[in-house]
Write a protein that holds these residues in place. Structure first.
Motif, PDB file in Angstrom:
ATOM      1  N   LYS A   8       0.827  -1.138   0.077  1.00 40.19           N
ATOM      2  CA  LYS A   8       0.025   0.247  -0.037  1.00 40.19           C
ATOM      3  C   LYS A   8       0.787   1.376  -0.217  1.00 40.19           C
ATOM      4  O   LYS A   8       0.721   2.153  -0.890  1.00 40.19           O
ATOM      5  CB  LYS A   8      -0.967  -0.074   1.165  1.00 40.19           C
ATOM      6  CG  LYS A   8      -1.861   1.063   1.461  1.00 40.19           C
ATOM      7  CD  LYS A   8      -2.712   1.131   2.487  1.00 40.19           C
ATOM      8  CE  LYS A   8      -3.644   2.522   2.560  1.00 40.19           C
ATOM      9  NZ  LYS A   8      -4.299   2.657   3.678  1.00 40.19           N
ATOM     10  N   ASP A  42     -13.222  -9.182   0.315  1.00 39.93           N
ATOM     11  CA  ASP A  42     -12.334  -8.724   0.842  1.00 39.93           C
ATOM     12  C   ASP A  42     -12.564  -8.504   2.284  1.00 39.93           C
ATOM     13  O   ASP A  42     -13.502  -7.694   2.717  1.00 39.93           O
ATOM     14  CB  ASP A  42     -12.055  -7.290   0.394  1.00 39.93           C
ATOM     15  CG  ASP A  42     -11.914  -7.149  -1.099  1.00 39.93           C
ATOM     16  OD1 ASP A  42     -11.262  -8.007  -1.683  1.00 39.93           O
ATOM     17  OD2 ASP A  42     -12.619  -6.285  -2.038  1.00 39.93           O
ATOM     18  N   GLN A  45      -9.490  -4.280   5.477  1.00 38.27           N
ATOM     19  CA  GLN A  45      -9.622  -3.032   4.850  1.00 38.27           C
ATOM     20  C   GLN A  45      -8.181  -2.641   3.967  1.00 38.27           C
ATOM     21  O   GLN A  45      -8.384  -2.049   3.144  1.00 38.27           O
ATOM     22  CB  GLN A  45      -9.714  -1.859   6.245  1.00 38.27           C
ATOM     23  CG  GLN A  45      -9.903  -0.358   5.405  1.00 38.27           C
ATOM     24  CD  GLN A  45     -11.158  -0.074   4.303  1.00 38.27           C
ATOM     25  OE1 GLN A  45     -12.219  -0.629   4.980  1.00 38.27           O
ATOM     26  NE2 GLN A  45     -10.744   0.550   3.416  1.00 38.27           N
ATOM     27  N   ARG A  48      -8.681  -3.994   0.680  1.00 38.37           N
ATOM     28  CA  ARG A  48      -9.680  -3.217  -0.111  1.00 38.37           C
ATOM     29  C   ARG A  48      -9.004  -1.786  -0.326  1.00 38.37           C
ATOM     30  O   ARG A  48      -9.013  -1.503  -1.630  1.00 38.37           O
ATOM     31  CB  ARG A  48     -10.791  -2.919   0.707  1.00 38.37           C
ATOM     32  CG  ARG A  48     -11.741  -4.123   0.983  1.00 38.37           C
ATOM     33  CD  ARG A  48     -12.941  -3.763   1.545  1.00 38.37           C
ATOM     34  NE  ARG A  48     -12.955  -3.393   2.793  1.00 38.37           N
ATOM     35  CZ  ARG A  48     -12.974  -3.877   3.947  1.00 38.37           C
ATOM     36  NH1 ARG A  48     -13.263  -4.886   3.747  1.00 38.37           N
ATOM     37  NH2 ARG A  48     -12.859  -3.234   5.141  1.00 38.37           N
ATOM     38  N   ASP A  49      -8.181  -1.253   0.136  1.00 38.44           N
ATOM     39  CA  ASP A  49      -7.272  -0.065   0.038  1.00 38.44           C
ATOM     40  C   ASP A  49      -6.289  -0.523  -1.181  1.00 38.44           C
ATOM     41  O   ASP A  49      -6.273   0.472  -2.231  1.00 38.44           O
ATOM     42  CB  ASP A  49      -6.357   0.289   1.233  1.00 38.44           C
ATOM     43  CG  ASP A  49      -7.224   0.922   2.286  1.00 38.44           C
ATOM     44  OD1 ASP A  49      -8.648   1.279   1.837  1.00 38.44           O
ATOM     45  OD2 ASP A  49      -6.632   1.251   3.577  1.00 38.44           O
ATOM     46  N   LYS A  51      -6.507  -2.643  -3.469  1.00 44.49           N
ATOM     47  CA  LYS A  51      -7.364  -2.585  -4.821  1.00 44.49           C
ATOM     48  C   LYS A  51      -7.814  -1.307  -5.245  1.00 44.49           C
ATOM     49  O   LYS A  51      -7.619  -1.067  -6.479  1.00 44.49           O
ATOM     50  CB  LYS A  51      -8.519  -3.706  -4.634  1.00 44.49           C
ATOM     51  CG  LYS A  51      -8.233  -5.100  -4.246  1.00 44.49           C
ATOM     52  CD  LYS A  51      -9.257  -5.938  -4.045  1.00 44.49           C
ATOM     53  CE  LYS A  51      -9.184  -7.354  -4.185  1.00 44.49           C
ATOM     54  NZ  LYS A  51     -10.250  -8.379  -3.937  1.00 44.49           N
ATOM     55  N   THR A  52      -8.185  -0.667  -4.499  1.00 38.84           N
ATOM     56  CA  THR A  52      -8.677   0.704  -4.885  1.00 38.84           C
ATOM     57  C   THR A  52      -7.536   1.589  -5.673  1.00 38.84           C
ATOM     58  O   THR A  52      -7.711   2.282  -6.470  1.00 38.84           O
ATOM     59  CB  THR A  52      -9.372   1.581  -3.422  1.00 38.84           C
ATOM     60  OG1 THR A  52     -10.528   0.765  -3.090  1.00 38.84           O
ATOM     61  CG2 THR A  52      -9.765   3.079  -4.192  1.00 38.84           C
ATOM     62  N   GLN A  55      -6.393   0.337  -8.953  1.00 34.57           N
ATOM     63  CA  GLN A  55      -7.053   0.657  -9.924  1.00 34.57           C
ATOM     64  C   GLN A  55      -7.027   1.856 -10.838  1.00 34.57           C
ATOM     65  O   GLN A  55      -7.227   2.025 -12.060  1.00 34.57           O
ATOM     66  CB  GLN A  55      -8.770   0.550  -9.568  1.00 34.57           C
ATOM     67  CG  GLN A  55      -9.422  -0.683  -9.193  1.00 34.57           C
ATOM     68  CD  GLN A  55     -10.613  -0.457  -8.555  1.00 34.57           C
ATOM     69  OE1 GLN A  55     -11.040   0.883  -8.480  1.00 34.57           O
ATOM     70  NE2 GLN A  55     -11.389  -1.471  -8.254  1.00 34.57           N
ATOM     71  N   ASN A  56      -6.349   2.818 -10.387  1.00 34.57           N
ATOM     72  CA  ASN A  56      -6.026   3.957 -10.760  1.00 34.57           C
ATOM     73  C   ASN A  56      -4.841   4.062 -11.186  1.00 34.57           C
ATOM     74  O   ASN A  56      -4.082   5.076 -11.844  1.00 34.57           O
ATOM     75  CB  ASN A  56      -6.191   5.068  -9.775  1.00 34.57           C
ATOM     76  CG  ASN A  56      -7.831   5.335  -9.411  1.00 34.57           C
ATOM     77  OD1 ASN A  56      -8.658   5.127 -10.178  1.00 34.57           O
ATOM     78  ND2 ASN A  56      -7.897   5.687  -8.408  1.00 34.57           N
TER      79      ASN A  56
END
Length: 98
Positions: A8, A42, A45, A48-49, A51-52, A55-56
């Motif tokens: 992350k 998921d 958290q 999930r972070d 993955k988010t 994505q960008n």
């Protein structure tokens, strides 16, 4: 969770690179993190972070076998072990709270 947190942090730093359109390759020896990233459900958290954020980005994840002499992996293991000997943890607050 430490491997996931490191991923992350790396992804959060990526937009600060000179050319943010370059592909980002994340290498890890943590199969559990990679499997969690592939999972539809998921539980954490932190996953999930990741993955988010990814994505960008033009981002790919790769598994490397641990303890076989891969320089980057051996260096990361060394630094992680070295960090356990510190009396003060030097985590940058802005990485924890974007």
């Amino acid at each position: 969770m430490a491997e996931a947190y490191a991923i992350k942090c790396a992804l959060m730093e990526a937009p600060r690179l000179d050319n943010s359109t370059l592909p980002i390759q994340i290498f890890t020896d943590s199969m559990s993190v990679l499997k969690s990233l592939e999972s539809v459900n998921d539980r954490f958290q932190l996953i999930r972070d990741i993955k988010t954020i990814s994505q960008n980005l033009n981002c790919s994840f790769y598994w490397v076998k641990a303890h076989v002499g891969t320089y980057g992996n051996e260096r990361a293991d060394f630094l992680a072990k070295e960090a356990t000997c510190k009396e003060v943890i030097d985590v940058f607050w802005e990485l924890l709270n974007p």
